[in-house]
Design a protein around this motif. Structure first.
Motif, PDB file in Angstrom:
ATOM      1  N   ASN A  50       0.834  -1.193   0.000  1.00  0.00           N
ATOM      2  CA  ASN A  50       0.000   0.000   0.000  1.00  0.00           C
ATOM      3  C   ASN A  50       0.869   1.244   0.000  1.00  0.00           C
ATOM      4  O   ASN A  50       0.898   1.993   0.975  1.00  0.00           O
ATOM      5  CB  ASN A  50      -0.943  -0.004   1.217  1.00  0.00           C
ATOM      6  N   LYS A  64      -1.628 -10.434  -5.047  1.00  0.00           N
ATOM      7  CA  LYS A  64      -1.998  -9.088  -5.492  1.00  0.00           C
ATOM      8  C   LYS A  64      -2.700  -8.321  -4.365  1.00  0.00           C
ATOM      9  O   LYS A  64      -3.666  -8.804  -3.783  1.00  0.00           O
ATOM     10  CB  LYS A  64      -2.895  -9.178  -6.724  1.00  0.00           C
ATOM     11  N   PRO A  65      -2.202  -7.104  -4.064  1.00  0.00           N
ATOM     12  CA  PRO A  65      -2.749  -6.352  -2.930  1.00  0.00           C
ATOM     13  C   PRO A  65      -3.902  -5.438  -3.307  1.00  0.00           C
ATOM     14  O   PRO A  65      -3.909  -4.847  -4.383  1.00  0.00           O
ATOM     15  CB  PRO A  65      -1.543  -5.506  -2.495  1.00  0.00           C
ATOM     16  N   ILE A  66      -4.865  -5.327  -2.364  1.00  0.00           N
ATOM     17  CA  ILE A  66      -5.947  -4.350  -2.523  1.00  0.00           C
ATOM     18  C   ILE A  66      -6.074  -3.571  -1.228  1.00  0.00           C
ATOM     19  O   ILE A  66      -6.135  -4.164  -0.150  1.00  0.00           O
ATOM     20  CB  ILE A  66      -7.294  -5.038  -2.809  1.00  0.00           C
ATOM     21  N   ALA A  67      -6.132  -2.255  -1.316  1.00  0.00           N
ATOM     22  CA  ALA A  67      -6.301  -1.413  -0.135  1.00  0.00           C
ATOM     23  C   ALA A  67      -7.660  -0.716  -0.189  1.00  0.00           C
ATOM     24  O   ALA A  67      -8.326  -0.727  -1.225  1.00  0.00           O
ATOM     25  CB  ALA A  67      -5.190  -0.382  -0.073  1.00  0.00           C
ATOM     26  N   GLU A  68      -8.022  -0.075   0.947  1.00  0.00           N
ATOM     27  CA  GLU A  68      -9.323   0.610   1.108  1.00  0.00           C
ATOM     28  C   GLU A  68     -10.447  -0.395   1.358  1.00  0.00           C
ATOM     29  O   GLU A  68     -10.840  -1.162   0.461  1.00  0.00           O
ATOM     30  CB  GLU A  68      -9.680   1.456  -0.120  1.00  0.00           C
ATOM     31  N   CYS A  71     -13.322  -1.035  -1.194  1.00  0.00           N
ATOM     32  CA  CYS A  71     -12.862  -1.708  -2.415  1.00  0.00           C
ATOM     33  C   CYS A  71     -12.622  -3.182  -2.118  1.00  0.00           C
ATOM     34  O   CYS A  71     -12.956  -4.051  -2.925  1.00  0.00           O
ATOM     35  CB  CYS A  71     -11.571  -1.079  -2.937  1.00  0.00           C
ATOM     36  N   GLU A  74     -16.032  -5.097  -1.723  1.00  0.00           N
ATOM     37  CA  GLU A  74     -16.688  -5.338  -3.014  1.00  0.00           C
ATOM     38  C   GLU A  74     -15.926  -6.428  -3.778  1.00  0.00           C
ATOM     39  O   GLU A  74     -16.527  -7.282  -4.427  1.00  0.00           O
ATOM     40  CB  GLU A  74     -16.756  -4.046  -3.850  1.00  0.00           C
ATOM     41  N   TYR A  75     -14.593  -6.409  -3.685  1.00  0.00           N
ATOM     42  CA  TYR A  75     -13.767  -7.428  -4.332  1.00  0.00           C
ATOM     43  C   TYR A  75     -14.074  -8.815  -3.766  1.00  0.00           C
ATOM     44  O   TYR A  75     -14.234  -9.777  -4.507  1.00  0.00           O
ATOM     45  CB  TYR A  75     -12.279  -7.091  -4.138  1.00  0.00           C
ATOM     46  N   GLU A  78     -17.357 -10.081  -5.030  1.00  0.00           N
ATOM     47  CA  GLU A  78     -17.352 -10.452  -6.454  1.00  0.00           C
ATOM     48  C   GLU A  78     -16.508 -11.690  -6.734  1.00  0.00           C
ATOM     49  O   GLU A  78     -16.706 -12.363  -7.728  1.00  0.00           O
ATOM     50  CB  GLU A  78     -16.832  -9.276  -7.293  1.00  0.00           C
ATOM     51  N   ARG A  98     -24.965   1.190  -1.007  1.00  0.00           N
ATOM     52  CA  ARG A  98     -23.728   1.976  -1.137  1.00  0.00           C
ATOM     53  C   ARG A  98     -23.927   3.358  -0.526  1.00  0.00           C
ATOM     54  O   ARG A  98     -23.041   3.897   0.126  1.00  0.00           O
ATOM     55  CB  ARG A  98     -23.322   2.125  -2.601  1.00  0.00           C
ATOM     56  N   SER A 102     -21.790   4.595   2.668  1.00  0.00           N
ATOM     57  CA  SER A 102     -21.023   5.821   2.540  1.00  0.00           C
ATOM     58  C   SER A 102     -21.415   6.809   3.633  1.00  0.00           C
ATOM     59  O   SER A 102     -20.561   7.486   4.199  1.00  0.00           O
ATOM     60  CB  SER A 102     -21.278   6.404   1.153  1.00  0.00           C
TER      61      SER A 102
END
Lengths: 231, 224
Positions: A50, A64-68, A71, A74-75, A78, A98, A102
Motif C-alpha cells: 500500500n 496481489k494487494p488491494i487497499a481501502e 474496495c 466489493e472485491y 465479487e 452503497r 457511505s
C-alpha cells in the motif's frame, strides 16, 4: 503453487476498517492469514502493498494487494460468490446500500471521532450533531427493515451490518468513555435492535477485541486529543 | 423502458460526470436544470439526506451521489463497459476513484486558498496529489481506462476543464506539461473525446461562475 488462492489480511486489532474486512472474510468462510501490523513500525510488506496510503487494511489475494476497506469488500463479494451476499444483486438496491454505507463511513465516523476527542461546549455541539446524524440513519433504515425488528444471521449479514458493526458495535464502551448515551430503545429503536441482533452473533463476539483493551484505547485516544487541544 | 431523468446543475462537474456516462451508454434521458438557490420540491424529496444534485431518477426511483449513480449506470446498462470485468482490476479502478474522493479536501483547500504560506502549502499538497495520480494511476496509458475512457477518467474529468478555471482564478498553474507531462497529455486526449467535447459548458460562462462560487465560499469560510 504456494501463492494460489492464498489470502492474507494486514490489519491492526483496533482498526475498524480492518475489522470490516475480517468480518467479510469470516462471514464468507474464506480461510486467511492475519498479519497484525505495528503502525509505529510498519512492515516492509505493508509499505510495498500500500505505497499510496501506507495504511491497514490491505488484502492480498494470489500475491496481489488491494487497499481501502470498501474496495476490498466489493472485491471479496465479487470473487467469492457464496452466501452471504454482502451487496444485493439488484442495481437499485445496491445503490441504496452503497449510499448508506457511505453515510455511515463519511458522516457517522467523522461525527463519532469529533465527540470522542472533544470536551465541554465543543463536545456538546459534537454530540448534538452525532445524534442528528443517527436520526437520519434511523429514518433511512426503516426502508431496509420495514417490520421494525431486524433479524440478523450469518446468512443475511451484509455490508451495511459490517459498516455499522465496525463503527458502533462497541457502542456501550464508547458511551462509557464519552459519558453520554447515544444509542437506545427510545431514541434510536431500530439502530438499537439492529446492533443488538448483530452483537449477538457468535462470529461478531469472537472478533470483538477484549472490552478492557478497547476501553483503554478509547480513553487513550480521548485523553491524547484533549491534551493536545489544550496545550 | 422506464424513463430516466437527471436533476443537475449546468456548472457542476458532478452533474457532468453523470451526463457523460449516460451519453456513452446511449441512454435517453430528460435533463432537469435545478436552481441551487431555489431547489425544487422533487429534488428535496429525491435527496432528503443531502438535498444536492445530481440525482438520477430511473422509473421513479431516485439515486443520489454522482459516484453511486455511475456504478448504477454501469450495472444497469452494461453495453460500452466503463469498469474492468476482472475483479482485481475493478478493485484497482475503484481504489483510484476513492483516492480522488479522499483528496477532495486538499483540492478544496487549494481552491479556497487566498495567499501567503497557506496558499503555497495548499498548492504544494495538491501538486503531490496530481503527481501520484499521474505516476500511479495513469502511468503510461492514454486514459485511466486504457485505450478508452472509463469511470476513473470520468471521476477525474474535472481536472481537464474545471481545474483550468480554478488555476486561472487563483493565478497558480499546477497542471502543465513541464510539471505533469503525462497527465497534461491525458487532459488533451480527454477533452477531445466526442461525448466529453460536446458536453463541456462554455468556457467563459464557467470561468465567471468559478470566480463567483469561489468568492462565495471564501467569504463563508471567513465567517466560521
Amino acid at each position: 503453487m504456494e501463492e494460489e488462492n492464498k489470502v492474507t489480511l494486514h490489519g491492526t486489532w483496533f482498526s475498524p476498517y480492518a475489522k470490516r474486512v475480517e468480518l467479510a472474510l469470516k462471514l464468507k468462510g474464506i480461510p486467511f492469514e492475519y498479519v497484525e501490523e505495528d503502525l509505529k513500525n510498519k512492515s516492509p510488506l505493508l509499505l510495498k502493498y500500500n505505497p499510496v496510503y501506507k495504511k491497514v487494511p490491505v488484502l492480498v489475494h494470489n500475491g496481489k494487494p488491494i487497499a481501502e476497506s470498501f474496495c476490498i469488500i466489493e472485491y471479496i463479494d465479487e470473487t467469492w460468490k457464496n452466501s452471504p451476499q454482502l451487496l444485493p444483486e439488484d442495481p437499485y438496491k445496491r445503490a441504496k446500500v452503497r449510499f448508506w454505507s457511505s453515510f455511515i463511513h463519511q458522516q457517522l465516523y467523522e461525527a463519532m471521532l469529533t465527540v470522542m476527542k472533544a470536551a465541554g461546549e465543543a463536545q456538546g455541539k459534537a454530540i448534538k450533531e452525532l445524534l442528528e446524524k443517527l436520526q437520519v440513519l434511523e429514518e433511512g433504515m426503516k426502508d431496509f427493515f420495514p417490520n421494525g425488528t431486524p433479524s440478523i444471521s450469518n446468512r443475511n449479514m451484509g455490508i451495511l451490518e459490517i459498516m455499522i458493526c465496525s463503527l458502533l458495535g462497541p457502542y456501550k464502551l464508547q458511551e462509557e468513555v464519552i459519558g453520554i448515551k447515544i444509542i437506545g430503545p427510545e431514541k434510536t429503536p431500530l439502530i438499537f435492535s439492529w446492533l443488538t441482533a448483530i452483537n449477538e452473533l457468535p462470529l461478531v463476539k469472537e472478533l470483538a477485541p477484549p472490552q478492557d483493551k478497547t476501553v483503554a484505547l478509547l480513553k487513550f485516544v480521548r485523553e491524547n486529543a484533549l491534551k493536545s487541544s489544550s496545550a | 423502458m422506464a424513463e430516466v431523468k437527471l436533476h443537475g446543475f449546468w456548472a457542476s462537474p458532478f452533474s457532468h460526470r453523470v451526463i457523460w456516462a449516460l451519453k456513452i451508454k446511449g441512454v435517453d434521458y430528460e435533463y432537469i436544470e435545478e436552481d441551487l438557490s431555489n431547489k425544487s420540491e422533487l429534488l428535496l424529496k429525491y435527496n432528503p439526506v443531502y438535498k444536492k444534485i445530481p440525482v438520477l431518477v430511473h422509473g421513479g426511483k431516485p439515486i443520489p451521489e454522482s459516484l453511486i449513480i455511475l456504478e448504477y449506470i454501469e450495472e444497469t446498462w452494461p453495453e460500452n463497459p466503463l469498469l474492468p470485468t476482472n475483479p482485481y482490476e475493478k478493485a484497482m479502478a475503484r481504489f483510484w476513484i476513492q483516492f480522488g474522493v479522499d483528496k477532495g479536501p486538499i483540492f478544496r483547500a487549494f481552491f479556497l486558498s487566498t495567499g501567503g504560506e497557506e496558499q503555497e502549502k495548499a498548492a504544494k499538497d495538491f501538486l503531490e496529489v496530481l503527481k501520484t495520480i499521474e505516476e500511479q494511476a495513469l502511468g503510461d496509458k492514454k486514459f485511466f481506462g486504457g485505450d478508452t475512457i472509463n469511470l476513473v477518467d470520468i471521476s477525474y474529468g474535472y481536472l481537464a476543464y474545471w481545474f483550468k478555471n480554478v488555476e486561472e482564478v487563483i493565478g497558480i498553474k499546477l497542471l502543465e506539461p513541464s510539471t505533469l507531462p503525462r497527465l497534461s497529455q491525458w487532459v488533451q486526449n480527454f477533452i477531445e473525446v466526442p461525448v466529453i467535447k460536446e458536453s463541456i459548458p462554455d468556457r467563459d460562462k464557467l470561468l465567471a461562475y468559478t470566480r463567483r462560487i469561489r468568492e462565495k465560499l471564501v467569504a463563508e469560510q471567513l465567517k466560521k
